[in-house]
Design a protein around this motif. Structure first.
Motif, PDB file in Angstrom:
ATOM      1  N   ASN A  68       0.862  -1.182   0.000  1.00 22.67           N
ATOM      2  CA  ASN A  68       0.000   0.000   0.000  1.00 22.67           C
ATOM      3  C   ASN A  68       0.897   1.230   0.000  1.00 22.67           C
ATOM      4  O   ASN A  68       1.797   1.346   0.835  1.00 22.67           O
ATOM      5  CB  ASN A  68      -0.865   0.032   1.258  1.00 22.67           C
ATOM      6  N   ALA A  69       0.653   2.138  -0.910  1.00 21.99           N
ATOM      7  CA  ALA A  69       1.433   3.369  -0.944  1.00 21.99           C
ATOM      8  C   ALA A  69       0.482   4.541  -1.126  1.00 21.99           C
ATOM      9  O   ALA A  69      -0.288   4.582  -2.087  1.00 21.99           O
ATOM     10  CB  ALA A  69       2.460   3.345  -2.073  1.00 21.99           C
ATOM     11  N   VAL A  70       0.529   5.462  -0.177  1.00 25.52           N
ATOM     12  CA  VAL A  70      -0.276   6.695  -0.254  1.00 25.52           C
ATOM     13  C   VAL A  70       0.672   7.857  -0.016  1.00 25.52           C
ATOM     14  O   VAL A  70       1.211   8.023   1.081  1.00 25.52           O
ATOM     15  CB  VAL A  70      -1.412   6.701   0.772  1.00 25.52           C
ATOM     16  N   ALA A  71       0.895   8.623  -1.053  1.00 23.08           N
ATOM     17  CA  ALA A  71       1.800   9.773  -0.981  1.00 23.08           C
ATOM     18  C   ALA A  71       1.014  11.050  -1.252  1.00 23.08           C
ATOM     19  O   ALA A  71       0.083  11.068  -2.057  1.00 23.08           O
ATOM     20  CB  ALA A  71       2.933   9.631  -1.994  1.00 23.08           C
ATOM     21  N   TYR A  98      -9.948   7.938  -1.770  1.00 22.54           N
ATOM     22  CA  TYR A  98     -11.328   8.327  -2.060  1.00 22.54           C
ATOM     23  C   TYR A  98     -11.416   9.360  -3.188  1.00 22.54           C
ATOM     24  O   TYR A  98     -12.239   9.232  -4.098  1.00 22.54           O
ATOM     25  CB  TYR A  98     -11.962   8.883  -0.787  1.00 22.54           C
ATOM     26  N   ASP A  99     -10.566  10.360  -3.149  1.00 26.97           N
ATOM     27  CA  ASP A  99     -10.596  11.428  -4.138  1.00 26.97           C
ATOM     28  C   ASP A  99      -9.729  11.042  -5.339  1.00 26.97           C
ATOM     29  O   ASP A  99      -8.536  10.749  -5.191  1.00 26.97           O
ATOM     30  CB  ASP A  99     -10.083  12.739  -3.526  1.00 26.97           C
ATOM     31  N   HIS A 100     -10.315  11.060  -6.536  1.00 29.12           N
ATOM     32  CA  HIS A 100      -9.596  10.602  -7.730  1.00 29.12           C
ATOM     33  C   HIS A 100      -8.376  11.471  -8.030  1.00 29.12           C
ATOM     34  O   HIS A 100      -7.307  10.953  -8.401  1.00 29.12           O
ATOM     35  CB  HIS A 100     -10.547  10.595  -8.929  1.00 29.12           C
ATOM     36  N   THR A 101      -8.507  12.764  -7.877  1.00 28.14           N
ATOM     37  CA  THR A 101      -7.369  13.653  -8.139  1.00 28.14           C
ATOM     38  C   THR A 101      -6.221  13.368  -7.179  1.00 28.14           C
ATOM     39  O   THR A 101      -5.042  13.314  -7.581  1.00 28.14           O
ATOM     40  CB  THR A 101      -7.796  15.128  -8.020  1.00 28.14           C
ATOM     41  N   ALA A 102      -6.542  13.152  -5.913  1.00 25.65           N
ATOM     42  CA  ALA A 102      -5.509  12.820  -4.928  1.00 25.65           C
ATOM     43  C   ALA A 102      -4.888  11.459  -5.233  1.00 25.65           C
ATOM     44  O   ALA A 102      -3.688  11.249  -5.012  1.00 25.65           O
ATOM     45  CB  ALA A 102      -6.105  12.827  -3.523  1.00 25.65           C
ATOM     46  N   ARG A 103      -5.679  10.544  -5.738  1.00 21.93           N
ATOM     47  CA  ARG A 103      -5.166   9.224  -6.107  1.00 21.93           C
ATOM     48  C   ARG A 103      -4.170   9.329  -7.255  1.00 21.93           C
ATOM     49  O   ARG A 103      -3.089   8.715  -7.225  1.00 21.93           O
ATOM     50  CB  ARG A 103      -6.331   8.311  -6.489  1.00 21.93           C
ATOM     51  N   LEU A 104      -4.522  10.102  -8.272  1.00 25.49           N
ATOM     52  CA  LEU A 104      -3.586  10.319  -9.373  1.00 25.49           C
ATOM     53  C   LEU A 104      -2.290  10.949  -8.868  1.00 25.49           C
ATOM     54  O   LEU A 104      -1.192  10.536  -9.260  1.00 25.49           O
ATOM     55  CB  LEU A 104      -4.226  11.220 -10.435  1.00 25.49           C
ATOM     56  N   ARG A 105      -2.417  11.931  -7.997  1.00 22.85           N
ATOM     57  CA  ARG A 105      -1.232  12.608  -7.475  1.00 22.85           C
ATOM     58  C   ARG A 105      -0.343  11.646  -6.695  1.00 22.85           C
ATOM     59  O   ARG A 105       0.882  11.683  -6.814  1.00 22.85           O
ATOM     60  CB  ARG A 105      -1.665  13.778  -6.583  1.00 22.85           C
ATOM     61  N   SER A 106      -0.948  10.745  -5.931  1.00 20.72           N
ATOM     62  CA  SER A 106      -0.172   9.783  -5.169  1.00 20.72           C
ATOM     63  C   SER A 106       0.644   8.886  -6.090  1.00 20.72           C
ATOM     64  O   SER A 106       1.854   8.684  -5.878  1.00 20.72           O
ATOM     65  CB  SER A 106      -1.103   8.935  -4.291  1.00 20.72           C
ATOM     66  N   PHE A 107       0.019   8.332  -7.122  1.00 22.56           N
ATOM     67  CA  PHE A 107       0.749   7.465  -8.044  1.00 22.56           C
ATOM     68  C   PHE A 107       1.804   8.244  -8.832  1.00 22.56           C
ATOM     69  O   PHE A 107       2.853   7.694  -9.178  1.00 22.56           O
ATOM     70  CB  PHE A 107      -0.224   6.763  -8.987  1.00 22.56           C
ATOM     71  N   GLU A 108       1.544   9.520  -9.108  1.00 23.86           N
ATOM     72  CA  GLU A 108       2.552  10.336  -9.784  1.00 23.86           C
ATOM     73  C   GLU A 108       3.770  10.542  -8.887  1.00 23.86           C
ATOM     74  O   GLU A 108       4.920  10.424  -9.332  1.00 23.86           O
ATOM     75  CB  GLU A 108       1.952  11.684 -10.181  1.00 23.86           C
ATOM     76  N   LEU A 109       3.530  10.834  -7.619  1.00 22.89           N
ATOM     77  CA  LEU A 109       4.640  11.032  -6.684  1.00 22.89           C
ATOM     78  C   LEU A 109       5.451   9.748  -6.517  1.00 22.89           C
ATOM     79  O   LEU A 109       6.689   9.789  -6.443  1.00 22.89           O
ATOM     80  CB  LEU A 109       4.098  11.500  -5.330  1.00 22.89           C
ATOM     81  N   VAL A 110       4.771   8.617  -6.454  1.00 25.79           N
ATOM     82  CA  VAL A 110       5.487   7.339  -6.330  1.00 25.79           C
ATOM     83  C   VAL A 110       6.343   7.093  -7.569  1.00 25.79           C
ATOM     84  O   VAL A 110       7.493   6.642  -7.468  1.00 25.79           O
ATOM     85  CB  VAL A 110       4.494   6.187  -6.101  1.00 25.79           C
ATOM     86  N   ALA A 111       5.816   7.396  -8.745  1.00 25.85           N
ATOM     87  CA  ALA A 111       6.598   7.206  -9.974  1.00 25.85           C
ATOM     88  C   ALA A 111       7.870   8.054  -9.952  1.00 25.85           C
ATOM     89  O   ALA A 111       8.926   7.617 -10.426  1.00 25.85           O
ATOM     90  CB  ALA A 111       5.740   7.550 -11.191  1.00 25.85           C
ATOM     91  N   GLU A 112       7.755   9.253  -9.410  1.00 23.52           N
ATOM     92  CA  GLU A 112       8.925  10.141  -9.388  1.00 23.52           C
ATOM     93  C   GLU A 112      10.026   9.602  -8.475  1.00 23.52           C
ATOM     94  O   GLU A 112      11.192   9.979  -8.623  1.00 23.52           O
ATOM     95  CB  GLU A 112       8.494  11.538  -8.912  1.00 23.52           C
ATOM     96  N   MET A 113       9.672   8.715  -7.559  1.00 27.38           N
ATOM     97  CA  MET A 113      10.679   8.153  -6.635  1.00 27.38           C
ATOM     98  C   MET A 113      11.655   7.218  -7.338  1.00 27.38           C
ATOM     99  O   MET A 113      12.700   6.887  -6.778  1.00 27.38           O
ATOM    100  CB  MET A 113       9.968   7.414  -5.499  1.00 27.38           C
ATOM    101  N   GLN A 114      11.321   6.765  -8.547  1.00 27.43           N
ATOM    102  CA  GLN A 114      12.209   5.884  -9.283  1.00 27.43           C
ATOM    103  C   GLN A 114      13.318   6.645 -10.015  1.00 27.43           C
ATOM    104  O   GLN A 114      14.288   6.046 -10.463  1.00 27.43           O
ATOM    105  CB  GLN A 114      11.439   5.075 -10.315  1.00 27.43           C
TER     106      GLN A 114
END
Length: 332
Positions: free
Chosen positions: A224-227, A313-329
Motif C-alpha cells: 500500500n502506498a499513499v503519498a 477516495y478522491d480521484h485527483t488525490a489518487r492520481l497525485r499519489s501514483f505520480e509522486l510514487v513514480a517520481e521516486m524511481q
C-alpha cells in the motif's frame, strides 16, 4: 544511486466504488489512472477478481482488462488475480487467449486460489467445496495454452499455442512452493496479508526449479502506498484504507469511505491492532517518507518488482499519489 530506480513499479487496482459513487464512475477512474501510470513509466496494471463486495467493481476481471488494454498502448495489463477455483480452466484459457490475440505481448495471467468472496457468493459461482484442486486446475489451464492442448481432446480457441505469461499469487507458503516447483513467477499479497511474506519468499527462492517459463526466481511484492505533498495529508487520505480494512475485520465490507481527520473513536484497540497488522506493508506520508518506506520494503524482501495499490477516495488525490510514487524511481 537511487535504489528504487532499479526496480519496476506496477499498479494493482480494485476499481474501488466510493461512498456516493457508482461502478461506472469507478471504471472511468480506472481507465484514467491506467492512462496516467502508463505515461509515468509503470510496468503493469493489474486488476483483481472479487465478488459480492460493495466497494470493489472488478468482478468481471477479463472484461475490465480488455477495456484497460484498449485505452492504453504499451503498459502490460493483467489479473492480480483471477481466482481459478471459481472457473473452469477452459473458460480462463479462452478469455486470456482472446486477450492475448487482441493485445499480443501485453497480457499477464495472475492466478489465485481464494474464492474472492464469501461462501454463498462462491457457491453462486458454481465453485466446488470440500476439495482443493488448484494444482490440477492450473495444470489443465496451462495445458490449453500448449500446442495441441492438454491431451484430453479439448482445445481452447483462441488460446492454444499462445504465449500467456502465468504468475502465481498467494499469501502463504502453498502458492510459493507450487510456483517454485513449476518455475513460475510469484507475487505475494503483502498489501493485506503480510504475516508470511518473508517465509514464503524464502521458500520460493530456496526450492525454485528453472523452467521453460523462467530461469531464476522472480518475485513481486504488494504494498500500500499513499503519498501526498504533506505527511499529514497522506495520513488523512490513508484513513479511507484503514476504514475499509476495519469494515472487513468486522465482517461488514462496504463502499470506500471518505477520509477522516482521525481514526480515534472509530476502532477499538484490538481492531486497531488487527488493521495495523494487515496494513503493515505500507508506505504512507510525504514523498521522502514514502520513498524511504518503499526502499526498506524492497531491501528487506529482495523484490524484483513492487506492485503498488492505493485506494484513495478522491480521484485527483489518487492520481497525485501514483505520480509522486513514480517520481521516486528517478535518479536523485
Amino acid at each position: 544511486m537511487n535504489p528504487l530506480s532499479q526496480i519496476p513499479f506496477s499498479v494493482l487496482d480494485l476499481s474501488p466504488i466510493r461512498r456516493g459513487g457508482t461502478a461506472a464512475e469507478s471504471f472511468r477512474n480506472t481507465l484514467a489512472l491506467a492512462q496516467h501510470v502508463e505515461r509515468w513509466g509503470y510496468q503493469r496494471y493489474w486488476v483483481a477478481e472479487h465478488h459480492g463486495i460493495p466497494g470493489v467493481a472488478s468482478a468481471a476481471t477479463a472484461v475490465l482488462i480488455g477495456q484497460i488494454a484498449t485505452c492504453t498502448a504499451s503498459i502490460r495489463v493483467g489479473s492480480g488475480g483471477i481466482m481459478l477455483p471459481n472457473h473452469a480452466p477452459l473458460v480462463i484459457a479462452e478469455q486470456f487467449g482472446t486477450l492475448v490475440s487482441l493485445f499480443p505481448g501485453r497480457i499477464d495471467l495472475g492466478l489465485g486460489r481464494a474464492p474472492g468472496g464469501d461462501h454463498r457468493t462462491a457457491r453462486a459461482l458454481r465453485r466446488n467445496f470440500g476439495s482443493d484442486t488448484f494444482p490440477q486446475d492450473l495444470e489443465e489451464l496451462r495445458g490449453y495454452f500448449r500446442p495441441g492442448g492438454p491431451g484430453n481432446g479439448v482445445h481452447a480457441v483462441p488460446g492454444e499455442g499462445l504465449d500467456v505469461p502465468v504468475w502465481l499469487l498467494g499469501s502463504s507458503d502453498f502458492s510459493a512452493r507450487l510456483a517454485a516447483r513449476l518455475g513460475l513467477p510469484f507475487a505475494f499479497a503483502s498489501h493485506f496479508a503480510p504475516d508470511y511474506l518473508h517465509e514464503a519468499l524464502a521458500l520460493y527462492r530456496r526450492h525454485f526449479e528453472p523452467s521453460a517459463a523462467l530461469t531464476k526466481p522472480l518475485v513481486m511484492v504488494g504494498v500500500n502506498a499513499v503519498a501526498a505533498d504533506t505527511h499529514n495529508e497522506a495520513h488523512r487520505l490513508f484513513t479511507s484504507v484503514q476504514q475499509a480494512f476495519l469494515n472487513l475485520v468486522r465482517g461488514t465490507p462496504g463502499l470506500l469511505p471518505p477520509p477522516v481527520e482521525s481514526m480515534d473513536g472509530l476502532w477499538s484497540p484490538i481492531e486497531r491492532a488487527h488493521v495495523e497488522r494487515m496494513t503493515l506493508c505500507s508506505a504512507v506520508g510525504s514523498p521522502d517518507v514514502v520513498q524511504r518506506g518503499l526502499e526498506a520494503i524492497a531491501e528487506s524482501t529482495g523484490a524484483d518488482e513492487l506492485i503498488v495499490t492505493g485506494q484513495i477516495y478522491d480521484h485527483t488525490a489518487r492520481l497525485r499519489s501514483f505520480e509522486l510514487v513514480a517520481e521516486m524511481q528517478r535518479e536523485k
